[in-house]
Design a protein around this motif. Structure first.
Motif, PDB file in Angstrom:
ATOM      1  N   LEU A 137       0.830  -1.200   0.000  1.00 24.55           N
ATOM      2  CA  LEU A 137       0.000   0.000   0.000  1.00 24.55           C
ATOM      3  C   LEU A 137       0.869   1.256   0.000  1.00 24.55           C
ATOM      4  CD1 LEU A 137      -3.040   0.739   0.102  1.00 24.55           C
ATOM      5  CD2 LEU A 137      -2.784   0.989   2.568  1.00 24.55           C
ATOM      6  N   LYS A 138       1.949   1.217   0.758  1.00 24.16           N
ATOM      7  CA  LYS A 138       2.829   2.396   0.817  1.00 24.16           C
ATOM      8  C   LYS A 138       3.584   2.588  -0.491  1.00 24.16           C
ATOM      9  CE  LYS A 138       6.681   4.543   3.269  1.00 24.16           C
ATOM     10  NZ  LYS A 138       6.091   5.889   3.062  1.00 24.16           N
ATOM     11  N   SER A 139       4.203   1.497  -0.989  1.00 18.17           N
ATOM     12  CA  SER A 139       5.064   1.621  -2.171  1.00 18.17           C
ATOM     13  C   SER A 139       4.275   1.839  -3.460  1.00 18.17           C
ATOM     14  CB  SER A 139       5.947   0.378  -2.305  1.00 18.17           C
ATOM     15  OG  SER A 139       5.153  -0.781  -2.483  1.00 18.17           O
ATOM     16  N   LYS A 140       3.095   1.201  -3.580  1.00 16.67           N
ATOM     17  CA  LYS A 140       2.373   1.229  -4.853  1.00 16.67           C
ATOM     18  C   LYS A 140       1.224   2.228  -4.896  1.00 16.67           C
ATOM     19  CE  LYS A 140       3.528  -3.584  -5.832  1.00 16.67           C
ATOM     20  NZ  LYS A 140       3.036  -4.959  -6.040  1.00 16.67           N
ATOM     21  N   VAL A 141       0.813   2.728  -3.729  1.00 18.73           N
ATOM     22  CA  VAL A 141      -0.300   3.676  -3.705  1.00 18.73           C
ATOM     23  C   VAL A 141       0.129   5.008  -3.101  1.00 18.73           C
ATOM     24  CG1 VAL A 141      -2.672   4.092  -2.948  1.00 18.73           C
ATOM     25  CG2 VAL A 141      -1.948   1.774  -3.501  1.00 18.73           C
ATOM     26  N   VAL A 142       0.513   4.999  -1.832  1.00 13.77           N
ATOM     27  CA  VAL A 142       0.838   6.248  -1.129  1.00 13.77           C
ATOM     28  C   VAL A 142       2.018   6.965  -1.779  1.00 13.77           C
ATOM     29  CG1 VAL A 142       1.541   7.247   1.080  1.00 13.77           C
ATOM     30  CG2 VAL A 142      -0.109   5.354   1.031  1.00 13.77           C
ATOM     31  N   ASP A 143       3.062   6.207  -2.157  1.00 12.51           N
ATOM     32  CA  ASP A 143       4.267   6.819  -2.738  1.00 12.51           C
ATOM     33  C   ASP A 143       4.263   6.809  -4.262  1.00 12.51           C
ATOM     34  OD1 ASP A 143       5.179   7.222  -0.174  1.00 12.51           O
ATOM     35  OD2 ASP A 143       6.430   5.419  -0.132  1.00 12.51           O
ATOM     36  N   ASN A 144       3.151   6.430  -4.873  1.00 15.21           N
ATOM     37  CA  ASN A 144       3.056   6.362  -6.329  1.00 15.21           C
ATOM     38  C   ASN A 144       2.701   7.743  -6.881  1.00 15.21           C
ATOM     39  OD1 ASN A 144       2.301   5.926  -9.018  1.00 15.21           O
ATOM     40  ND2 ASN A 144       1.474   3.888  -8.590  1.00 15.21           N
ATOM     41  N   ILE A 145       3.684   8.405  -7.475  1.00 15.52           N
ATOM     42  CA  ILE A 145       3.482   9.780  -7.948  1.00 15.52           C
ATOM     43  C   ILE A 145       2.448   9.823  -9.075  1.00 15.52           C
ATOM     44  CG2 ILE A 145       4.597  11.755  -9.053  1.00 15.52           C
ATOM     45  CD1 ILE A 145       7.164  10.968  -7.626  1.00 15.52           C
ATOM     46  N   ASN A 146       2.513   8.865 -10.003  1.00 16.36           N
ATOM     47  CA  ASN A 146       1.562   8.863 -11.117  1.00 16.36           C
ATOM     48  C   ASN A 146       0.133   8.680 -10.630  1.00 16.36           C
ATOM     49  OD1 ASN A 146       3.507   9.228 -13.098  1.00 16.36           O
ATOM     50  ND2 ASN A 146       3.840   7.038 -13.371  1.00 16.36           N
ATOM     51  N   PHE A 147      -0.066   7.737  -9.702  1.00 21.69           N
ATOM     52  CA  PHE A 147      -1.418   7.494  -9.211  1.00 21.69           C
ATOM     53  C   PHE A 147      -1.908   8.654  -8.357  1.00 21.69           C
ATOM     54  CE2 PHE A 147      -4.614   5.297  -6.483  1.00 21.69           C
ATOM     55  CZ  PHE A 147      -5.461   4.899  -7.508  1.00 21.69           C
TER      56      PHE A 147
END
Length: 445
Positions: free
Chosen positions: A276-286
């Motif tokens: 959740l942190k790496s792919k959502v919270v820290d995802n600049i594009n998303f």
């Protein structure tokens, strides 16, 4: 691939139930279905997908004023697009409630059908001429024109067949990608999601480098297909991989707000905390998509920050509008349940004991209901704990790490000893030539 027999039933269902993937909340999303701005919602989409979305809202909203507004817009859109199938559906649902202008006009329908028949005959004549001349590019374009014609008039199964037939006349990677995009578009509206994933894969495997916008469209389409087939983790990955190039370039299928909502809900329901942190919270594009729907951005941040009460409040506020979403409505209860269970599990992890009264306050529920949820999670081995029902306390059953470490060490030692003995035995057998010879058929011992 034989597709001829698969499509007609799906086409009928698509006309009845709607098509495309949509999100009933705009940015910012209204807090209840009664506050839904139907016009602003419809403005997010282009092409034929507006019609079934509006009809779906009219069927599901339960508020007459919104129902009539959606039907009025669907009626007008159907007349503009000359889609007699959905025009008939809209007029029948209106049932005279909007005055004489919105009554069913059989004369207009007959006129449109006559013109459509003439146009179809012309296109088929041109295609037959191209086939006679054996010019592959002209034949491909002829099938595309017929597919566009059928798609524009709401005959989705015929459009699907025409687009599929262009496959044999594609001579470049660009042609293959165009064919795949046409098939994906119609397949989504037909509800044929197996075809969507199949042709997304075909487009991605073309040798030439794809345009970033096309890549974003393929990821979004794959995400919708995985969502519809209840593969929520795969759906989350596809939506999170969708690039900002998508923008409003795929509004005939999905709006950027939809990417934010679908991706966030699927991720919260299926990802662990590190993902959740790496792919959502820290995802600049998303993050660019999340900015379009502030409520969804806040609920993601609340969940990751362990503010579960606030997160669940945001979910409840969004729920009325999300239930008006063509793709999401069937999956909303499952996603909400999974998110809530994941929140409960994460809440209990750091503690040896938890007061159920305090926990119930945090989750905005009663102690009795919370206890039932905990019992279910314990039974499913999702929480390793026991409940003191009298004192209303949850006690964690933490494993004895010291004992577990010793047990693992002993097991590893036993396995090593067994392997070494087996190797020594084999070495001694080979050393003394104690083996079986297959050629002579004789055994030397």
């Amino acid at each position: 691939m034989d597709v001829e027999c698969e499509v007609p039933a799906a086409a009928a269902a698509a006309v009845t139930n709607g098509l495309g993937g949509g999100e009933a909340s705009a940015a910012p999303a209204p807090l209840s279905a009664e506050q839904l701005d139907v016009e602003a919602y419809a403005a997010q989409y282009l092409g034929r997908t507006r019609l079934p979305r509006l009809l779906f809202i009219a069927q599901r909203c339960g508020v007459e004023s919104i129902e009539l507004e959606a039907l009025r817009m669907a009626h007008d859109e159907a007349r503009i697009r000359e889609d007699t199938l959905l025009y008939r559906d809209a007029a029948q649902r209106i049932d005279g409630r909007l005055g004489p202008r919105y009554r069913y006009d059989q004369g207009w329908v007959d006129s449109v059908n006559r013109r459509a028949e003439q146009r179809k005959e012309k296109l088929e004549t041109e295609l037959n001429g191209h086939k006679t001349n054996l010019i592959k590019e002209s034949i491909r374009m002829g099938y595309n024109d017929i597919g566009d014609f059928y798609y524009g008039h709401g005959h989705l199964s015929e459009a699907f067949k025409s687009y599929i037939r262009t496959r044999d006349y594609c001579t470049t990677s660009k042609h293959v990608v165009q064919m795949c995009m046409h098939v994906i578009l119609v397949s989504i509206q037909l509800g044929q999601f197996a075809h969507v994933t199949n042709y997304v894969s075909k487009a991605e495997q073309t040798p030439d480098e794809l345009d970033p916008i096309v890549i974003a469209k393929l990821r979004a389409a794959a995400g919708v297909a995985y969502l519809e087939t209840k593969k929520y983790k795969l759906a989350a990955r596809k939506f999170l991989e969708t690039g900002p190039e998508l923008g409003s370039n795929y509004s005939e299928v999905i709006a950027p707000q939809d990417v934010a909502v679908y991706g966030a809900l699927c991720a919260l329901a299926s990802f662990d905390r590190s993902d959740l942190k790496s792919k959502v919270v820290d995802n600049i594009n998303f993050r660019n998509f999340l900015e379009l729907v502030p409520e969804v951005r806040e609920l993601v941040n609340d969940f990751y920050s362990s503010r579960y009460g606030s997160c669940l409040e945001h979910l409840e506020k969004l729920k009325p509008n999300l239930l008006l979403d063509i793709h999401l409505h069937e999956h909303l209860e499952t996603l909400y349940k999974d998110i809530r269970h994941k929140a409960i599990i994460q809440y209990t992890l750091p503690f040896i004991s938890v007061d159920l009264n305090t926990m119930a306050d945090a989750f905005k529920t009663s102690v009795l209901m919370l206890e039932k949820e905990l019992v279910a999670l314990i039974t499913e081995n999702k929480i390793n704990a026991r409940i003191d029902s009298h004192n209303k306390i949850l006690y964690a059953r933490h494993a004895d790490q010291r004992n577990a470490t010793f047990q693992r060490a002993l097991q590893t030692g036993s396995e090593f000893e067994r392997d070494v003995k087996a190797m020594l035995l084999r070495a001694n057998l080979m050393k003394h030539d104690f083996n079986q010879r297959s050629l002579s058929g004789q055994r030397k011992m």
